[in-house]
Scaffold this motif. Sequence first.
Motif, PDB file in Angstrom:
ATOM      1  N   GLY A  40       9.612 -30.424  -2.065  1.00  0.00           N
ATOM      2  CA  GLY A  40      10.890 -29.714  -2.037  1.00  0.00           C
ATOM      3  C   GLY A  40      11.966 -30.509  -2.727  1.00  0.00           C
ATOM      4  N   SER A  41      13.076 -29.848  -2.963  1.00  0.00           N
ATOM      5  CA  SER A  41      14.193 -30.543  -3.599  1.00  0.00           C
ATOM      6  C   SER A  41      14.751 -31.584  -2.629  1.00  0.00           C
ATOM      7  N   LYS A  65      16.893 -29.410   2.638  1.00  0.00           N
ATOM      8  CA  LYS A  65      15.486 -29.782   2.804  1.00  0.00           C
ATOM      9  C   LYS A  65      15.318 -31.005   3.709  1.00  0.00           C
ATOM     10  N   ASN A  66      16.408 -31.676   4.030  1.00  0.00           N
ATOM     11  CA  ASN A  66      16.441 -32.753   5.032  1.00  0.00           C
ATOM     12  C   ASN A  66      15.437 -33.888   4.759  1.00  0.00           C
ATOM     13  N   LEU A  80       7.251 -30.012   6.814  1.00  0.00           N
ATOM     14  CA  LEU A  80       8.381 -29.201   6.397  1.00  0.00           C
ATOM     15  C   LEU A  80       9.570 -29.641   7.245  1.00  0.00           C
ATOM     16  N   SER A  84      12.882 -28.969   6.518  1.00  0.00           N
ATOM     17  CA  SER A  84      14.089 -28.193   6.209  1.00  0.00           C
ATOM     18  C   SER A  84      14.917 -27.938   7.450  1.00  0.00           C
TER      19      SER A  84
END
Length: 179
Positions: A103-104, A109-110, A176, A178
């Motif tokens: 992810g970015s 996106k943490n 994940l 986010s």
Amino acid sequence: LDGASALYSRFAAAYYNKSIVVIGERTLPVHFPKWFRFILPFLNRHVAAVVCNSRRAFDYHSTFNLTSQEFLYYIPNAVKIRRSVDKIYRKNKNSHLIVGIVGSLTKPKNPHLFIEMTARVHKKMPDVRFWMIGDGIMRGECESQVNDLKLDRIVKFWGKRNDVPELLEKMNVYCLTSI
């Protein structure tokens, strides 16, 4: 659209009476507050579609009649799990267990949470390696955080890549983080 932007877009679609907005529900909604569940059926009458990527989100919308069935769609995530859970825990002597994110490297996106998790896991499992695939405005901060925590030997920054499916295939665990 999803999240707060989807809420604002629903209001705009209702105000302008246009049905060109497509709303995405990425996961099971965090049990919408009653006021939101009350206005959502009205707002969803003005959107072209509500697309859910989890069966639970689809069922949630159906159960509470938040979206008309003719505008409610279920399209599952496209990533297929090709390994059984027991293979995740089996270690090859010549390789490390790999945990990663894709992810970015941006606030939504943490990535800092992934790095904090990396530090905790590394204390208990020093042979695990961590991959961060993606790029963004927080990359410098993330690299500094990794260096400050002395994790630079176990965290690899891959940057933006065109071979993400191949890299996902090499991971044992996908995270994940986010918001």
